[in-house]
Write a protein that holds these residues in place. Structure first.
Motif, PDB file in Angstrom:
ATOM      1  N   ASN A 104       0.817  -1.220   0.000  1.00 35.01           N
ATOM      2  CA  ASN A 104       0.000   0.000   0.000  1.00 35.01           C
ATOM      3  C   ASN A 104       0.842   1.256   0.000  1.00 35.01           C
ATOM      4  O   ASN A 104       1.762   1.369   0.787  1.00 35.01           O
ATOM      5  N   PRO A 105       0.524   2.221  -0.810  1.00 35.92           N
ATOM      6  CA  PRO A 105      -0.462   2.230  -1.886  1.00 35.92           C
ATOM      7  C   PRO A 105       0.139   1.827  -3.231  1.00 35.92           C
ATOM      8  O   PRO A 105      -0.447   2.035  -4.268  1.00 35.92           O
ATOM      9  N   PHE A 106       1.334   1.249  -3.236  1.00 30.36           N
ATOM     10  CA  PHE A 106       2.039   0.952  -4.474  1.00 30.36           C
ATOM     11  C   PHE A 106       2.029  -0.535  -4.791  1.00 30.36           C
ATOM     12  O   PHE A 106       1.739  -1.369  -3.946  1.00 30.36           O
ATOM     13  N   TYR A 107       2.408  -0.824  -6.038  1.00 24.92           N
ATOM     14  CA  TYR A 107       2.648  -2.183  -6.497  1.00 24.92           C
ATOM     15  C   TYR A 107       4.144  -2.297  -6.744  1.00 24.92           C
ATOM     16  O   TYR A 107       4.715  -1.504  -7.490  1.00 24.92           O
ATOM     17  N   SER A 108       4.793  -3.266  -6.098  1.00 26.97           N
ATOM     18  CA  SER A 108       6.245  -3.384  -6.249  1.00 26.97           C
ATOM     19  C   SER A 108       6.588  -4.558  -7.149  1.00 26.97           C
ATOM     20  O   SER A 108       5.921  -5.589  -7.135  1.00 26.97           O
ATOM     21  N   TYR A 109       7.657  -4.358  -7.927  1.00 25.26           N
ATOM     22  CA  TYR A 109       8.131  -5.374  -8.862  1.00 25.26           C
ATOM     23  C   TYR A 109       9.512  -5.818  -8.404  1.00 25.26           C
ATOM     24  O   TYR A 109      10.431  -5.010  -8.276  1.00 25.26           O
ATOM     25  N   SER A 110       9.663  -7.145  -8.119  1.00 24.77           N
ATOM     26  CA  SER A 110      10.918  -7.683  -7.613  1.00 24.77           C
ATOM     27  C   SER A 110      11.393  -8.825  -8.486  1.00 24.77           C
ATOM     28  O   SER A 110      10.584  -9.553  -9.084  1.00 24.77           O
ATOM     29  N   LEU A 111      12.708  -8.998  -8.519  1.00 26.40           N
ATOM     30  CA  LEU A 111      13.326 -10.066  -9.305  1.00 26.40           C
ATOM     31  C   LEU A 111      13.979 -11.070  -8.374  1.00 26.40           C
ATOM     32  O   LEU A 111      14.637 -10.699  -7.410  1.00 26.40           O
ATOM     33  N   GLY A 112      13.839 -12.370  -8.709  1.00 28.71           N
ATOM     34  CA  GLY A 112      14.524 -13.444  -7.983  1.00 28.71           C
ATOM     35  C   GLY A 112      13.807 -13.871  -6.723  1.00 28.71           C
ATOM     36  O   GLY A 112      13.161 -13.064  -6.049  1.00 28.71           O
ATOM     37  N   ASN A 113      13.918 -15.164  -6.429  1.00 30.13           N
ATOM     38  CA  ASN A 113      13.433 -15.737  -5.170  1.00 30.13           C
ATOM     39  C   ASN A 113      14.607 -16.474  -4.544  1.00 30.13           C
ATOM     40  O   ASN A 113      15.082 -17.459  -5.086  1.00 30.13           O
ATOM     41  N   PHE A 114      15.072 -15.986  -3.408  1.00 30.08           N
ATOM     42  CA  PHE A 114      16.269 -16.542  -2.792  1.00 30.08           C
ATOM     43  C   PHE A 114      15.962 -17.042  -1.390  1.00 30.08           C
ATOM     44  O   PHE A 114      15.185 -16.442  -0.662  1.00 30.08           O
ATOM     45  N   GLU A 115      16.639 -18.146  -1.031  1.00 36.09           N
ATOM     46  CA  GLU A 115      16.452 -18.712   0.303  1.00 36.09           C
ATOM     47  C   GLU A 115      17.211 -17.926   1.357  1.00 36.09           C
ATOM     48  O   GLU A 115      16.782 -17.844   2.495  1.00 36.09           O
ATOM     49  N   THR A 116      18.369 -17.378   0.974  1.00 35.87           N
ATOM     50  CA  THR A 116      19.195 -16.669   1.956  1.00 35.87           C
ATOM     51  C   THR A 116      19.324 -15.203   1.597  1.00 35.87           C
ATOM     52  O   THR A 116      19.268 -14.821   0.429  1.00 35.87           O
ATOM     53  N   LEU A 117      19.537 -14.411   2.618  1.00 39.26           N
ATOM     54  CA  LEU A 117      19.710 -12.979   2.444  1.00 39.26           C
ATOM     55  C   LEU A 117      20.992 -12.694   1.662  1.00 39.26           C
ATOM     56  O   LEU A 117      21.028 -11.777   0.832  1.00 39.26           O
ATOM     57  N   GLU A 118      22.024 -13.478   1.876  1.00 43.28           N
ATOM     58  CA  GLU A 118      23.300 -13.268   1.189  1.00 43.28           C
ATOM     59  C   GLU A 118      23.154 -13.440  -0.320  1.00 43.28           C
ATOM     60  O   GLU A 118      23.704 -12.656  -1.099  1.00 43.28           O
ATOM     61  N   GLU A 119      22.411 -14.448  -0.761  1.00 45.99           N
ATOM     62  CA  GLU A 119      22.182 -14.643  -2.197  1.00 45.99           C
ATOM     63  C   GLU A 119      21.472 -13.431  -2.804  1.00 45.99           C
ATOM     64  O   GLU A 119      21.833 -12.969  -3.888  1.00 45.99           O
ATOM     65  N   ALA A 120      20.479 -12.933  -2.103  1.00 44.51           N
ATOM     66  CA  ALA A 120      19.731 -11.774  -2.603  1.00 44.51           C
ATOM     67  C   ALA A 120      20.623 -10.536  -2.657  1.00 44.51           C
ATOM     68  O   ALA A 120      20.542  -9.742  -3.600  1.00 44.51           O
TER      69      ALA A 120
END
Length: 200
Positions: free
Chosen positions: A152-168
């Motif tokens: 809210n109130p925005f739509y966010s666009y994200s890339l990648g699905n990672f298990e660990t914070l370090e990978e992201a």
């Protein structure tokens, strides 16, 4: 929005495809284990039914023969009752086997509980853009490993699905190098953004 070189875009697609292949393999393993769990439950129920019938029949036979043995095998000089040691060993062996099978089923149950836990685990993704309207199409439907979430109130666009914070974080650094200056790592759970993660 910054300009992306074709080679950089291809590298991003390769990274995303690798992550998708890993996710698909994990899903296949979970489906296989679920089938094994269902099969073992059925086997356990059938086995338990036969075991109960066997124990009841054995108990009935044992009580019948105990009455006959008591009346005919009573030693008058020692006042002792003679019982069969073989039948006691058979019962002990059967109990040991049942305990081993119970331990194996406990391991399967633990795996099933771990699977449920992983489904609710949080993931990390790199947000690259946010919009006021949700009618923006940034990628074709063939491009996977992307999130389009309402925050809210925005739509966010994200890339990648990672298990660990370090990978992201490593993926974010790659995006920063090619011009996505506003990219940041966020954590998601059950399709909702939880928080924006520290970039370091």
């Amino acid at each position: 929005m910054p300009f992306i070189e074709e080679s950089d875009l291809l590298e991003l697609h390769k990274d995303i495809d690798k992550a998708q292949i890993i996710n698909e393999r994990l899903l296949d393993q979970i489906k296989y284990k679920n089938r094994e769990i269902k099969k073992s439950r059925t086997q356990r129920n059938v086995f338990a039914s036969f075991t109960i019938l066997f124990l009841l029949a054995g108990l009935g036979v044992a009580t019948y023969f105990a009455g006959v043995t008591r009346s005919s095998s009573f030693n008058k000089s020692n006042n002792m009752v003679v019982t069969s040691i073989d039948s006691l060993e058979a019962v002990r062996t059967r109990l040991n086997n049942l305990q081993k099978q119970n331990e194996e089923l406990s391991l399967v149950k633990e795996f099933y509980l771990a699977k449920n836990f992983l489904e609710k685990e949080k993931i990390y993704s790199v947000q690259v853009k946010s919009f006021v309207d949700n009618n923006v199409t940034l990628a074709s439907e063939a491009l996977t490993n992307t999130l389009f979430v309402k925050t809210n109130p925005f739509y966010s666009y994200s890339l990648g699905n990672f298990e660990t914070l370090e990978e992201a974080r490593l993926f974010r650094e790659q995006l920063l190098k090619i011009g996505f200056d506003d990219a940041f790592v966020a954590s998601y759970q059950n399709g909702k953004r939880i928080q924006i993660e520290d970039p370091n």
